[in-house]
Design an enzyme around this catalytic site. Structure first.
Site, short mmCIF file in Angstrom:
data_model
loop_
_atom_site.label_atom_id
_atom_site.label_comp_id
_atom_site.label_asym_id
_atom_site.label_seq_id
_atom_site.Cartn_x
_atom_site.Cartn_y
_atom_site.Cartn_z
N GLU A 47 32.85 79.12 1.55
CA GLU A 47 32.60 79.95 2.74
C GLU A 47 31.20 79.70 3.31
O GLU A 47 31.02 79.70 4.51
CB GLU A 47 32.79 81.44 2.41
CG GLU A 47 34.23 81.85 2.17
CD GLU A 47 35.15 81.63 3.38
OE1 GLU A 47 34.66 81.49 4.51
OE2 GLU A 47 36.38 81.57 3.16
N TYR A 130 31.00 89.01 6.56
CA TYR A 130 32.13 88.07 6.57
C TYR A 130 32.33 87.44 5.19
O TYR A 130 33.44 87.46 4.63
CB TYR A 130 31.92 86.96 7.63
CG TYR A 130 32.91 85.86 7.39
CD1 TYR A 130 34.24 86.02 7.78
CD2 TYR A 130 32.56 84.69 6.71
CE1 TYR A 130 35.19 85.04 7.49
CE2 TYR A 130 33.49 83.72 6.41
CZ TYR A 130 34.80 83.91 6.82
OH TYR A 130 35.74 82.96 6.51
N ASP A 148 35.21 86.46 11.27
CA ASP A 148 34.33 85.42 11.81
C ASP A 148 34.77 85.13 13.26
O ASP A 148 35.62 85.83 13.81
CB ASP A 148 34.36 84.16 10.94
CG ASP A 148 35.71 83.46 10.97
OD1 ASP A 148 36.66 84.00 11.56
OD2 ASP A 148 35.81 82.34 10.42
#
Ligand code: SF4
Length: 372
Positions: A47, A130, A148
Site C-alpha cells: 500500500e 487510507y 483513496d
C-alpha cells in the site's frame, strides 16, 4: 441522511451492491504478489509503494523488496542506506523512511505484530486513514473504510457525490459512504473490489460502463453524467527549476558524488554535484565551476559542451538539469557526505531518478568514445 451529498445512499440496495461487487472481484481480480496471502506486513508495504505509483511499476520493486526484507524484523534491522537503495527509482523517499521508522516501532513496541486497531495504526509514521483501512480490512477482516482517489472516483459516480475530491475534507464524506456500504462478511473483498473497479473499469477518462459489474446501481451512469464526475479542482502548476550538474572525474577515474541534506526533497540520497542556474546569460559550465569552488573548494575543469539535459517532474516541481562532464584539478577531501567512488562502486549508492539518467547518459557517451 444527514450529509446532503449522500442522499443517493437511500436508493442503493446495499446487499445487492455488495454481492455484485464482491462476486466480480473474486472472479476478475488481478493476481498480484501482495495478494498471495494476508500477511499485514506485505499488505502494508504494498500500500505504501502503491501511493503515487502504478501497479506495473510497483510489482518488480515489491518482489525485490520482499526478497531483501522477507519479514518485518529483517526490514526493521536494515540501515537507511540499504532501505533507500531498495526504493531507488520509486520516488517519494519519505515513504520508505517513514515505513522503516514505523517497522522499528512495530518490532520494538508491538513484538513484531502489525497493530490491528485503527487508533494504534494511525500512530505509526506514514500510516494515514487510507493505509490503516487497507491493512485492517485486507489483513484482519475489519470493516474499515479505505478511501483513496480511485475509490472516491468510483463512489462519486455511483452515488453522484458532487464534492471536490481535491479538498482533504471531502474524504470524510466518502468514508461515511463506505461505512454504510461495506460488507461485514467480507470487508477485504469489498474494499479491494472498489479499488480494482477504479483501476480496471471505472477509470478516470474512459469508464467501461458496459462491462461494469455495478452498473445497475450507478446513478451517474443512469443519468449519463459519469464523465462529469468526480469534481476535482486543478492543482497549482509545478514550479520550474533550472539546474546545472557535473559528472566530475579525478585523474584516477574516480567520480565525485555527494549526499543530499537529511531533510527535505530526496533527503539522504546521493547525487552528482549540482546547483541552480540563476540566469541563462552566463554559460552554465562557468556557474558550476564557481559553485564547486565556493561550496566544496574544488578546482575543476568543466567542459563547456553539455553532455545531456534531463527533465524530471515532481508533484510540485520540475527539474531541468543541464549536465556537464569535467575533471577535478585538486585533491578532494572526502567526508561522510562527499565521496570519490569508482564507476563500479556507483551502483551501491541510492540516487534519485534524474541522477540515474545522467549516469546512464555518461556511460553511453563513454562507451561510444571507447568504441570509436
Ligand atoms: S457504471 Fe460506469 S461510471 Fe458507474 S461505476 Fe460503473 S464504470 Fe463507473
Amino acid at each position: 441522511m444527514s450529509i446532503p451529498s449522500l442522499k443517493n445512499l437511500e436508493n442503493i440496495h446495499i446487499q445487492n451492491f455488495q454481492d455484485d461487487l464482491i462476486q466480480w472481484f473474486k472472479k476478475s481480480h488481478r493476481q498480484l504478489p501482495w495478494r498471495i496471502n494476508r500477511d499485514p506486513y506485505r499488505i502494508w508495504v504494498s500500500e505504501i509503494m502503491l501511493q503515487q505509483t502504478k501497479v506495473d511499476t510497483v510489482i518488480p520493486y515489491f518482489e525485490k523488496f520482499m526478497k531483501s526484507f522477507p519479514t518485518i524484523e529483517a526490514f526493521a534491522e536494515a540501515n537507511e542506506d540499504t532501505v533507500l537503495k531498495a526504493w531507488e527509482g520509486l520516488g517519494y523517499y519519505s515513504r520508505v523512511r517513514n515505513l522503516n521508522t514505523a517497522a522499528k516501532e512495530v518490532v520494538n513496541i508491538h513484538a513484531g505484530k502489525v497493530p490491528h486497531t485503527l487508533d494504534v495504526l494511525l500512530q505509526l509514521k506514514g500510516i494515514g486513514p487510507y493505509t490503516a483501512g487497507a491493512i485492517l480490512s485486507i489483513a484482519y477482516g475489519v470493516p474499515a473504510p479505505a478511501v483513496d482517489g480511485n475509490v472516491m472516483r468510483v463512489l462519486s459516480r455511483i452515488l453522484i457525490i458532487p464534492d471536490d475530491i481535491a479538498k482533504p475534507a471531502t474524504r470524510k464524506i466518502f468514508e461515511t459512504a463506505v461505512k454504510q456500504l461495506i460488507s461485514h462478511e467480507d470487508p477485504s473483498a469489498f474494499n479491494q473490489g472498489l479499488m480494482e473497479l477504479g483501476a480496471l473499469i471505472c477509470t478516470p477518462t474512459s469508464p467501461a460502463c458496459l462491462l461494469c459489474p455495478v452498473r445497475v446501481h450507478c446513478h451517474a451512469y443512469h443519468q449519463g453524467i459519469e464523465m462529469q464526475l468526480p469534481v476535482k479542482s486543478k492543482k497549482k502548476q509545478p514550479k520550474k527549476v533550472q539546474l546545472i550538474a557535473g559528472i566530475l572525474r579525478n585523474e584516477e577515474g574516480k567520480i565525485l558524488i555527494r549526499k543530499r541534506e537529511n531533510e527535505g526533497l530526496l533527503a539522504n540520497l546521493w547525487e552528482f554535484p549540482n546547483c541552480e542556474r540563476p540566469n541563462q546569460y552566463m554559460p552554465s559550465h562557468f556557474i558550476l565551476t564557481d559553485y564547486l569552488e565556493n561550496t566544496h573548494k574544488i578546482v575543476s575543469l568543466v567542459q563547456p559542451s553539455k553532455l545531456t539535459e534531463v527533465k524530471h517532474v515532481f508533484t510540485h516541481l520540475i527539474w531541468n538539469v543541464h549536465v556537464h562532464v569535467g575533471e577535478l584539478k585538486n585533491a578532494v577531501e572526502e567526508t561522510t557526505h562527499l565521496k570519490l567512488v569508482s564507476e563500479d562502486e556507483i551502483a551501491a549508492y541510492a540516487f534519485p531518478v534524474a541522477h540515474q539518467k545522467m549516469w546512464d547518459s555518461y556511460i553511453e557517451m563513454k562507451t561510444k568514445v571507447e568504441k570509436s
